[in-house]
Design an enzyme around this catalytic site. Structure first.
Site, PDB file in Angstrom:
ATOM      1  N   TYR A  77       0.989  -1.201   0.011  1.00 26.92           N
ATOM      2  CA  TYR A  77      -0.120  -0.120  -0.115  1.00 26.92           C
ATOM      3  C   TYR A  77       0.992   1.207   0.130  1.00 26.92           C
ATOM      4  CZ  TYR A  77      -3.593   3.496   1.431  1.00 26.92           C
ATOM      5  OH  TYR A  77      -4.463   4.352   1.556  1.00 26.92           O
ATOM      6  N   LYS A  81       1.613   3.992  -3.160  1.00 23.68           N
ATOM      7  CA  LYS A  81       1.219   5.533  -2.702  1.00 23.68           C
ATOM      8  C   LYS A  81       2.372   6.200  -3.042  1.00 23.68           C
ATOM      9  CE  LYS A  81      -2.964   5.186  -1.796  1.00 23.68           C
ATOM     10  NZ  LYS A  81      -4.194   5.647  -2.587  1.00 23.68           N
TER      11      LYS A  81
END
Length: 170
Positions: A77, A81
């Site tokens: 994650y 990002k």
């Protein structure tokens, strides 16, 4: 409102023309989309939308990312990002603002039990440390709008959770 097919985003380039400012809060979860789907939505779709926005005349792009985003992270994650932040910056907007909120406090229609528990916990923690670990989505939205209305601090500005809280109050 224009509905686009992100699988064929190039066919919708006209939807990205004629705007000075672009806002992007696009994202999904690995649980919902799988690893490949998560990467496609959170990195590839966002980067492609930014490119189309820039080609369409967008001068200021505001991206909602995540606290601790880092392209070198061992966590998927946070790595994705961080990667998308770099891709959006590379597009070459006159101004790029990246918001890195902590845990988003919101009400969802879909059932996410772990997120529900985390939100309740961080909601309680926010009573003692209001800007440290969470932020209401309404505050993030106000901060996104406010950053358009105030002068920028350079070509790329990264706003961490505390700054989001402060700007979201303005």
């Amino acid at each position: 409102e224009v509905v686009v097919d992100f699988e064929r985003l190039d066919e919708h380039a006209a939807a990205f023309r004629g705007y000075d400012v672009g806002f992007c809060c696009l994202g999904t979860t690995r649980a919902k989309a799988g690893v490949a789907g998560f990467i496609r939505v959170d990195r590839d779709y966002v980067a492609q939308a930014a490119e189309l926005a820039r080609a369409g005349g967008c001068k200021h792009f505001i991206l909602q990312s995540s606290q601790s985003a880092n392209e070198h992270s061992s966590f998927l994650y946070l790595r994705v990002k961080g990667e998308v932040e770099n891709l959006v910056q590379a597009v070459g907007f006159d101004r790029c603002t990246i918001l890195r909120p902590a845990m988003l406090l919101c009400t969802r229609q879909e059932c996410r039990p772990a997120e529900w528990i985390a939100q309740r916990f961080f909601g309680l923690v926010a009573q003692v440390f209001p800007t440290a670990y969470s932020v209401p989505v309404e505050t993030v939205a106000r901060a996104m709008v406010a950053c358009v209305l105030k002068p920028g601090r350079g070509k790329v500005e990264v706003l961490e959770n505390k700054a989001i809280h402060e700007l979201g109050k303005a």
